[in-house]
Enzyme design. Sequence first.
Site, PDB file in Angstrom:
ATOM      1  CD  GLN A  81     -12.987   3.878   2.013  1.00 47.12           C
ATOM      2  OE1 GLN A  81     -13.129   3.093   2.906  1.00 47.12           O
ATOM      3  NE2 GLN A  81     -14.119   4.350   1.438  1.00 47.12           N
ATOM      4  CB  SER A  82      -8.104   6.651   6.863  1.00 43.95           C
ATOM      5  OG  SER A  82      -7.523   6.383   8.468  1.00 43.95           O
ATOM      6  CG  ASN A  83      -8.579   0.597   8.144  1.00 47.96           C
ATOM      7  OD1 ASN A  83     -10.061   0.266   7.675  1.00 47.96           O
ATOM      8  ND2 ASN A  83      -7.643   0.292   7.480  1.00 47.96           N
TER       9      ASN A  83
END
Length: 348
Positions: A81-83
Amino acid sequence: MSLQSLQQALGKFAQAPAGHLPTPLEHCPNLSHALNLSIWVKRDDCTGLGFGGNKVRQLIFYVGEALAQNADTLPITGAVQSNFVCTAAAFASKFNLQCHIQLEERVSPTSELYRRNGNVMLSKLLGATLHSFPKAENEAAADAAVYALAEQLRKDGHRPYVIPLGVNSPPLGALGYVQAAIELTTQLQQVDTNVDGQVDEILIASGSALTHTGLLYGLRALSQATSVRGVCVRRDATQQTRRVRQRLDDIEALLQQDITWQDNDINLYDSSLAPGYGQLNSDTEQAIRQAAQSEGLFLDPVYTGKTMAALMQLAKSGQLQGKRVLFWHTGGQSALHAYEDQLIPGGA
Ligand SMILES: Cc1ncc(COP(=O)(O)O)c(C=O)c1O
């Protein structure tokens, strides 16, 4: 160092023309009242491009360098879920590049929503190619794998520019936050924060540490003594202190400008980190709800929720009493959708 010398040092680096800057600086009257403090928020969730966030300021420098090298592909690594990787995919779209994302299985166990919604869905919409990296928490191995991916892409005729996360790469992204320190200093001179346009303490999430360290470097370079407290989101305070110290040295080397800083400038707080990276705790859940319901301000479960939880813990223990506090909103809300089952149990 004068403002001009710092600007000159930054001016030597290529920058991609993107982002909505400067971002607003807002007072939070309801949260201030509830916590008996003066709370300001720096809205870096509004940096524009994709859904914005702190990574826009960092990618301005990485993608600037990629374009200067005539790259056509951005291989990048990050958590599922890395931005960062999702924002890199947005940059790739804007600058006609391809993006190859390596998704690290840093969080376990994960839900179906976590694996397909939020930033994963958005990265697919942005047209990125996704690869899986199953080896949990191993930063050096993740960087090695993304360089191997770049090598393969090169063999296939692409011109990759790798955006790494580990400490063995030059801290180009931190330059975005050196620049943000200039922005804040200028802004504080214009905004009425009640006493001399100053804040006493800044709270900011500290992960790869480039945001935290860039800001700290920039403020000290401009002789601003404001305390900067990094809120640990990935490692404990001991490990993160070591990392920030190393990254400060790295920024000095990159900009070829030493600054004066003391050991106690490096200030890390890790009491809102448990049970670990990307995992919610009850204080963080409460912080997300309270910011939403008192200020209409969305925080995220991984970074800004933990930073606000830290602010609330410190306020309750009296450690921020009488202070003007700046909460640095670094974005990340697109991951909220991946945590729906935990934030709104039963969908109620
Ligand atoms: C929303 C958000 N806030 C804060 C951070 C931490 O920034 P840094 O990695 O520069 O420490 C990240 C990193 O991914 C992020 O996505």
